[in-house]
Design a protein around this motif. Structure first.
Motif, mmCIF file in Angstrom:
data_model
loop_
_atom_site.group_PDB
_atom_site.id
_atom_site.type_symbol
_atom_site.label_atom_id
_atom_site.label_comp_id
_atom_site.label_asym_id
_atom_site.label_seq_id
_atom_site.Cartn_x
_atom_site.Cartn_y
_atom_site.Cartn_z
ATOM 1 N N ALA A 67 0.867 -1.178 0.000
ATOM 2 C CA ALA A 67 0.000 0.000 0.000
ATOM 3 C C ALA A 67 0.903 1.227 0.000
ATOM 4 O O ALA A 67 1.869 1.294 0.759
ATOM 5 C CB ALA A 67 -0.901 0.003 1.225
ATOM 6 N N THR A 68 0.587 2.169 -0.881
ATOM 7 C CA THR A 68 1.312 3.436 -0.945
ATOM 8 C C THR A 68 0.336 4.541 -0.571
ATOM 9 O O THR A 68 -0.798 4.576 -1.062
ATOM 10 C CB THR A 68 1.885 3.680 -2.351
ATOM 11 O OG1 THR A 68 2.812 2.624 -2.645
ATOM 12 C CG2 THR A 68 2.610 5.019 -2.428
ATOM 13 N N PHE A 69 0.786 5.414 0.304
ATOM 14 C CA PHE A 69 -0.038 6.512 0.802
ATOM 15 C C PHE A 69 0.601 7.826 0.401
ATOM 16 O O PHE A 69 1.776 8.058 0.708
ATOM 17 C CB PHE A 69 -0.154 6.423 2.328
ATOM 18 C CG PHE A 69 -0.709 5.109 2.795
ATOM 19 C CD1 PHE A 69 -2.077 4.924 2.925
ATOM 20 C CD2 PHE A 69 0.137 4.049 3.076
ATOM 21 C CE1 PHE A 69 -2.593 3.704 3.335
ATOM 22 C CE2 PHE A 69 -0.369 2.816 3.486
ATOM 23 C CZ PHE A 69 -1.746 2.656 3.613
ATOM 24 N N HIS A 70 -0.161 8.691 -0.276
ATOM 25 C CA HIS A 70 0.314 10.026 -0.664
ATOM 26 C C HIS A 70 -0.377 11.073 0.197
ATOM 27 O O HIS A 70 -1.607 11.098 0.268
ATOM 28 C CB HIS A 70 -0.018 10.322 -2.126
ATOM 29 C CG HIS A 70 0.798 9.549 -3.090
ATOM 30 N ND1 HIS A 70 0.331 9.207 -4.329
ATOM 31 C CD2 HIS A 70 2.052 9.053 -3.018
ATOM 32 C CE1 HIS A 70 1.263 8.526 -4.978
ATOM 33 N NE2 HIS A 70 2.306 8.405 -4.188
ATOM 34 N N PHE A 71 0.434 11.895 0.832
ATOM 35 C CA PHE A 71 -0.056 13.049 1.585
ATOM 36 C C PHE A 71 0.623 14.253 0.953
ATOM 37 O O PHE A 71 1.744 14.603 1.339
ATOM 38 C CB PHE A 71 0.333 12.946 3.059
ATOM 39 C CG PHE A 71 -0.149 11.681 3.721
ATOM 40 C CD1 PHE A 71 -1.435 11.597 4.237
ATOM 41 C CD2 PHE A 71 0.682 10.580 3.836
ATOM 42 C CE1 PHE A 71 -1.876 10.433 4.860
ATOM 43 C CE2 PHE A 71 0.249 9.417 4.457
ATOM 44 C CZ PHE A 71 -1.034 9.346 4.963
ATOM 45 N N GLY A 72 0.009 14.841 -0.057
ATOM 46 C CA GLY A 72 0.673 15.916 -0.784
ATOM 47 C C GLY A 72 1.931 15.366 -1.430
ATOM 48 O O GLY A 72 1.882 14.410 -2.187
#
Length: 134
Positions: free
Chosen positions: A82-87
């Motif tokens: 799982a890859t999470f992008h926050f900005g």
């Protein structure tokens, strides 16, 4: 999350099941900040990329990534990462690395309350948490 919904209703779902994955991501930590996601299901390893419109600290992002990845790996049978992008910040968690980090077989969790307590206890150890992405 609605009080009458048990997130474990999604246990054993598959990464290709869009509606289950959408409902699941919306119920996870900061689910109200999910801007969109994509599923990588054409070839292994299978994964999910989730984009958030969340403003917070690096620690918030790390905690959210680890917490949400844990639930995804427990509930979705065939997700490998799982890859999470926050900005501009991006965190990728693999099932293998997370299980090694916990020292637990994630598939053995069978209810939300136990899993939530377990993950929150792990996240209290800030040194251990910060080692995950180093």
């Amino acid at each position: 999350m609605h009080a009458n919904e048990d997130i474990f209703q999604y246990k054993d779902s598959f990464i290709g099941d869009n509606s289950a994955v959408v409902n699941l991501t919306n119920q996870l930590r900061n689910g109200e900040h999910v801007e969109g996601f994509e599923l990588n299901t054409k070839e292994q390893p299978y994964g999910i990329i989730i984009n958030y419109d969340l403003l917070g600290s690096e620690q918030d992002y790390i905690d959210t990534a680890l917490y949400n990845a844990t639930f995804l790996f427990v509930l979705v049978q065939n997700v490998d990462y799982a890859t999470f992008h926050f900005g501009k910040d991006e965190y990728t968690v693999t099932k293998e690395n997370l299980q090694d980090w916990y020292g637990e077989e994630l598939s053995e969790f069978t209810n939300e309350e136990k899993l939530t307590r377990y993950v929150q206890k792990q996240l209290e150890n800030e040194n251990k948490v910060n080692q995950f992405f180093n």
